[in-house]
Design a protein around this motif. Sequence first.
Motif, PDB file in Angstrom:
ATOM      1  N   TRP A 134       2.934 -18.625  -9.023  1.00 35.93           N
ATOM      2  CA  TRP A 134       2.806 -17.311  -9.647  1.00 35.93           C
ATOM      3  C   TRP A 134       1.349 -17.039  -9.971  1.00 35.93           C
ATOM      4  N   VAL A 135       1.072 -15.814 -10.411  1.00 38.62           N
ATOM      5  CA  VAL A 135      -0.250 -15.418 -10.901  1.00 38.62           C
ATOM      6  C   VAL A 135      -0.079 -14.868 -12.301  1.00 38.62           C
ATOM      7  N   GLN A 136      -0.922 -15.284 -13.213  1.00 34.90           N
ATOM      8  CA  GLN A 136      -0.863 -14.763 -14.570  1.00 34.90           C
ATOM      9  C   GLN A 136      -2.248 -14.329 -15.026  1.00 34.90           C
ATOM     10  N   MET A 137      -2.244 -13.454 -16.021  1.00 34.92           N
ATOM     11  CA  MET A 137      -3.490 -12.891 -16.529  1.00 34.92           C
ATOM     12  C   MET A 137      -3.866 -13.573 -17.845  1.00 34.92           C
ATOM     13  N   GLY A 138      -5.138 -13.896 -17.975  1.00 38.21           N
ATOM     14  CA  GLY A 138      -5.619 -14.530 -19.186  1.00 38.21           C
ATOM     15  C   GLY A 138      -6.676 -13.701 -19.877  1.00 38.21           C
ATOM     16  N   ASP A 139      -7.435 -14.356 -20.729  1.00 40.58           N
ATOM     17  CA  ASP A 139      -8.491 -13.702 -21.499  1.00 40.58           C
ATOM     18  C   ASP A 139      -9.493 -13.015 -20.569  1.00 40.58           C
ATOM     19  N   SER A 140      -9.935 -11.828 -20.968  1.00 38.03           N
ATOM     20  CA  SER A 140     -10.928 -11.064 -20.209  1.00 38.03           C
ATOM     21  C   SER A 140     -10.466 -10.744 -18.792  1.00 38.03           C
ATOM     22  N   ASN A 141      -9.168 -10.565 -18.641  1.00 36.52           N
ATOM     23  CA  ASN A 141      -8.587 -10.183 -17.354  1.00 36.52           C
ATOM     24  C   ASN A 141      -8.779 -11.229 -16.262  1.00 36.52           C
ATOM     25  N   GLN A 142      -8.889 -12.478 -16.657  1.00 37.85           N
ATOM     26  CA  GLN A 142      -9.001 -13.530 -15.656  1.00 37.85           C
ATOM     27  C   GLN A 142      -7.639 -13.779 -15.022  1.00 37.85           C
ATOM     28  N   ALA A 143      -7.551 -13.616 -13.713  1.00 33.24           N
ATOM     29  CA  ALA A 143      -6.319 -13.890 -12.982  1.00 33.24           C
ATOM     30  C   ALA A 143      -6.298 -15.362 -12.592  1.00 33.24           C
ATOM     31  N   ILE A 144      -5.158 -16.010 -12.809  1.00 31.32           N
ATOM     32  CA  ILE A 144      -5.016 -17.440 -12.558  1.00 31.32           C
ATOM     33  C   ILE A 144      -3.810 -17.649 -11.650  1.00 31.32           C
ATOM     34  N   ALA A 145      -4.035 -18.275 -10.498  1.00 36.73           N
ATOM     35  CA  ALA A 145      -2.932 -18.676  -9.626  1.00 36.73           C
ATOM     36  C   ALA A 145      -2.476 -20.062 -10.065  1.00 36.73           C
ATOM     37  N   ARG A 146      -1.183 -20.211 -10.264  1.00 40.96           N
ATOM     38  CA  ARG A 146      -0.621 -21.494 -10.692  1.00 40.96           C
ATOM     39  C   ARG A 146       0.486 -21.922  -9.733  1.00 40.96           C
ATOM     40  N   VAL A 147       0.592 -23.223  -9.543  1.00 38.28           N
ATOM     41  CA  VAL A 147       1.623 -23.807  -8.687  1.00 38.28           C
ATOM     42  C   VAL A 147       2.165 -25.052  -9.371  1.00 38.28           C
ATOM     43  N   VAL A 148       3.479 -25.232  -9.309  1.00 38.83           N
ATOM     44  CA  VAL A 148       4.113 -26.477  -9.725  1.00 38.83           C
ATOM     45  C   VAL A 148       4.562 -27.187  -8.456  1.00 38.83           C
ATOM     46  N   THR A 149       4.134 -28.432  -8.288  1.00 43.71           N
ATOM     47  CA  THR A 149       4.447 -29.177  -7.075  1.00 43.71           C
ATOM     48  C   THR A 149       5.006 -30.550  -7.399  1.00 43.71           C
ATOM     49  N   ARG A 150       5.905 -30.997  -6.555  1.00 42.03           N
ATOM     50  CA  ARG A 150       6.433 -32.358  -6.725  1.00 42.03           C
ATOM     51  C   ARG A 150       5.738 -33.357  -5.788  1.00 42.03           C
ATOM     52  N   TYR A 151       4.736 -32.885  -5.059  1.00 41.28           N
ATOM     53  CA  TYR A 151       4.025 -33.763  -4.138  1.00 41.28           C
ATOM     54  C   TYR A 151       3.251 -34.830  -4.910  1.00 41.28           C
TER      55      TYR A 151
END
Length: 479
Positions: A35-52
């Motif tokens: 997913w992508v989420q928004m943080g402080d100062s409009n910083q966009a962060i791509a996040r992934v959860v992996t079992r690798y």
Amino acid sequence: MAGLSALGAALVLPACTGDSAPDAASADSNIQAAWVQMGDSNQAIARVVTRYTAPTGGTDPNAACPLLTVDGMATRMSLRVGPGTAALRTTASDPADSKPTAFPVSVCETTLSSSAQKVAVANRVLPVPKATPQRVLVLADTGCRMKKAGAAWQACNDNTAWPFANLAAVAASFTPDLVLHIGDYHYRENACPSDVAGCQGSPWGYGWDTWLADLFQPAAPLLSAAPWVMVRGNHEECARAGQGWFRLLDPRAYSAVRSCDNPVNDSNANYSEPYAVALGSNSQIVVFDSAKTGSAALKPTDAQFAVYQKQFQTVGALAAKTGVVNTIFTNHHPILAFAPVAGSTPAPGNLALQSAMSSLNAQAYYPPGVNVALHGHVHDFQAINFASGHPATLVTGNGGDSLDVALPDPLPAGLTPAAGATIDRITHSATFGFMVMDRNPAPATGWTFKAYSAAGKLMASCVQSGKALSCDKTGFLTP
């Protein structure tokens, strides 16, 4: 490099082609959520959860993370936190009804440039932020309640009793530009009893299996539809699902001190600084962490009073930002709204937050510039316009967890959520649903807030003008 931050920039490759050697860490079968989420100062962060799991003996700390392709270039994501099982800590439940928190997965992340246009990981295309979002999808309190105290066992296996998966699919069909979740993602705290059919086989506790069942699986259509703004709820405080909150959803850098693993650090980890997410040039959302607030008024000598007082000073500074004419404040606990009480008069708004706010702004509570307040926590829908000039208030805590009883209709004469706040009109509903914010056409400012049932039926439409909210329906709504 355009589209990428310095995070994880050690390996930059052309986008994979059919002739490229496969990258084991980027296999789609390993990706549990993205997913992508928004943080402080409009910083966009791509996040992934992996079992690798990366081969042993390697020296690259990011080897477990997949390649993220941004505008044609692939970069290894950075490891936020690796797999781990935290020892059993003090929780909201008795030790006999708790267990160590297991995360047999890695969380990886990459900060995105505001110029990023196309983002993908494995076979998944991720949504990118829009500079001026036109539609914001709002929901809260979405998890399925499994709690021994009070014998609260929601039928998590029943799509009617717990409709979040269907609700999320319907909400995604509204094609939002942004999703705002106002807290309480996780509710499966204790093991389902053997004599309760509706939750048999459900995971429980605060580990990854429960987060997957309560949020990431049912919310998958919405996670792929738009970036999210994540607000923390009381179910994500340290003695509950705080460990998962910091591993998975908190927008700031991960640290052991703010992991909720060790209760000695709870006085730090249970509070986070407010921040703003811009909705174009003249409108913004201010995010406030009220996860640990209680319900009783605070004394000026209380440590929590000082924390919240300082944080509301920060809210005031954010709301006073030059050029911003419409600040939308959001936190989990309703401040100028009601909590229905079965067989009794509804309870007022959160007295703890009111006490800290009134120390700064008296009975105005909010600082100048705040026009609208959005909340969850109470499991219903409320839209309130005030004759006293307070910010319009909306509650959207009807996203899936067990509903509260309906507010009385009409409200008892003179009922108020806080001293000095006089209600003009209230529209409310005790049914599952979500809300959509549509930007008002120029040259008007503000938003139109529409309440929908879980099935997508429009129940009410409320137009904001400054601090005023005009709804086309008032009183109790039925789906």
